[in-house]
Design an enzyme around this catalytic site. Structure first.
Site, PDB file in Angstrom:
ATOM      1  N   GLY A  20       0.795  -1.082  -0.069  1.00  0.00           N
ATOM      2  CA  GLY A  20      -0.282   0.108   0.002  1.00  0.00           C
ATOM      3  C   GLY A  20       0.767   0.869   0.115  1.00  0.00           C
ATOM      4  O   GLY A  20       1.799   1.411  -0.689  1.00  0.00           O
ATOM      5  N   TRP A  92       0.826 -15.426   4.465  1.00  0.00           N
ATOM      6  CA  TRP A  92       2.094 -14.637   3.570  1.00  0.00           C
ATOM      7  C   TRP A  92       3.139 -14.900   4.219  1.00  0.00           C
ATOM      8  O   TRP A  92       4.093 -15.441   3.810  1.00  0.00           O
ATOM      9  CB  TRP A  92       1.585 -13.499   3.470  1.00  0.00           C
ATOM     10  N   ASN A 108       1.665   0.730  12.777  1.00  0.00           N
ATOM     11  CA  ASN A 108       1.314   1.435  13.750  1.00  0.00           C
ATOM     12  C   ASN A 108       1.000   0.801  15.225  1.00  0.00           C
ATOM     13  O   ASN A 108       0.502  -0.917  14.960  1.00  0.00           O
ATOM     14  CB  ASN A 108      -0.149   2.508  13.464  1.00  0.00           C
ATOM     15  N   LYS A 185       5.573   8.461  18.808  1.00  0.00           N
ATOM     16  CA  LYS A 185       4.829   7.692  17.195  1.00  0.00           C
ATOM     17  C   LYS A 185       3.020   7.775  17.541  1.00  0.00           C
ATOM     18  O   LYS A 185       2.056   8.358  17.026  1.00  0.00           O
ATOM     19  CB  LYS A 185       5.792   7.362  16.977  1.00  0.00           C
ATOM     20  N   ARG A 263     -13.104   0.898   5.274  1.00  0.00           N
ATOM     21  CA  ARG A 263     -12.768  -0.162   5.779  1.00  0.00           C
ATOM     22  C   ARG A 263     -12.333  -0.163   6.836  1.00  0.00           C
ATOM     23  O   ARG A 263     -12.744   0.802   7.668  1.00  0.00           O
ATOM     24  CB  ARG A 263     -11.156   0.247   5.121  1.00  0.00           C
TER      25      ARG A 263
END
Length: 303
Positions: A20, A92, A108, A185, A263
């Site tokens: 993305g 995956w 995040n 953050k 989403r």
């Protein structure tokens, strides 16, 4: 912080799971430096395109969407899916990550290692703090709206990531106090949740009432961060608010983009964690107690 420079000694294979906005940025940086990663995701594309400054960087694909088409495990994997997509990404990881693969988590929050517990050994998981704004455009390309930079913990596994990115235009630094960096953050991400609740972009932080609310929320988050081991000074909330106020007025955030697209939202990773840890440490979280249920309702998809 420790800046890293010097020649790269990484010669292994690289994969990006979830190309993305963030994944495309990393893939483009690697490709331009001569290391084109394998791409795995849910949307088939023949190539990725990143708009960086006045340049368009095209990363050749394809983006593989069928896990059965994965060949050998990669030496280094950048996991760039949202935390809400971890269950889907697990299949995956089972084939792209081998017993010695280093997994750099471009997600995040402060719980990256815990989220992969039982699947990837903790010593091979490298959490990363992503410091750059990248936005997916309507045509599927990605716009990078600033310099790309990552902060990693000072760990043996992080050395692999540092070596892979060293000769790219994506800056990378390591920190011996990664907990504090990650929490700083998280404070920024948490207060960005107000954009979802208002449907507004960064310009709203210039309003006096929103600035006051944001500062109070940041101070609440700071108390939880300190209880969790972060060393952040009293000025951190105002510094973060000032940074938000300096953003372009039309700057968004990934959680707002997810809300606008219908989403699932990363509300638990970015906001719920503050409330959860506040309860664990016995610290009141009156603002979180309002914001978290509203974000959860905004993201559950029901009428």
């Amino acid at each position: 912080m420790q800046a890293v420079d010097g020649p790269s000694s990484f010669t292994g294979s690289v994969a990006v799971i979830g190309p993305g906005a963030i994944g495309t940025t990393i893939a483009a940086a690697l490709h331009e430096a001569g290391t084109t990663p394998r791409l795995y995701g849910r949307t088939a594309r023949e190539q990725l395109t990143l708009h960086r400054e006045s340049q368009d960087i095209v990363v050749p694909g394809p983006v593989i969407t069928d896990v059965s088409q994965v060949g050998q495990p990669a030496d280094l994997v950048f996991l760039a899916t949202k935390t809400t997509q971890l269950a889907a990404a697990a299949s995956w990881l089972d084939v792209v990550a081998g017993p010695h693969t280093v997994v750099c988590v471009l997600q995040n929050g402060i719980e990256q290692q815990a989220s992969l517990a039982g699947r990837i050994h903790e010593s091979r998981v490298v959490p990363a703090v992503v410091w750059f704004p990248a936005e997916t455009q309507p045509d599927g390309t990605v716009l990078l709206r600033g310099e790309a930079r990552l902060t990693l913990p000072d760990s043996p596994a992080a050395t692999t990531v540092v070596q892979a990115l060293r000769e790219t235009w994506c800056g990378v630094e390591t920190s011996r106090d990664f907990t504090s960096v990650a929490w700083r953050k998280l404070l920024q991400n948490a207060v960005a949740g107000l954009m979802v609740l208002t449907g507004r972009r960064a310009g709203m932080y210039r309003r006096e009432d929103i600035a006051s609310l944001a500062l109070s929320y940041l101070q609440e988050c700071l108390s939880i961060a300190r209880a969790d081991g972060a060393e952040l000074d009293d000025g951190a909330p105002l510094e973060i608010l000032t940074r938000l106020q300096a953003f372009p007025v039309d700057m968004g955030t990934s959680i707002l983009a997810d809300r606008e697209a219908g989403r699932p939202l990363e509300w638990d990773t970015r906001n719920g964690v503050v409330q959860r840890l506040g309860r664990r440490h016995g610290i009141p979280t009156p603002i979180s107690d309002v914001i978290v249920p509203l974000l959860a309702a905004a993201g559950d998809g029901s009428d």
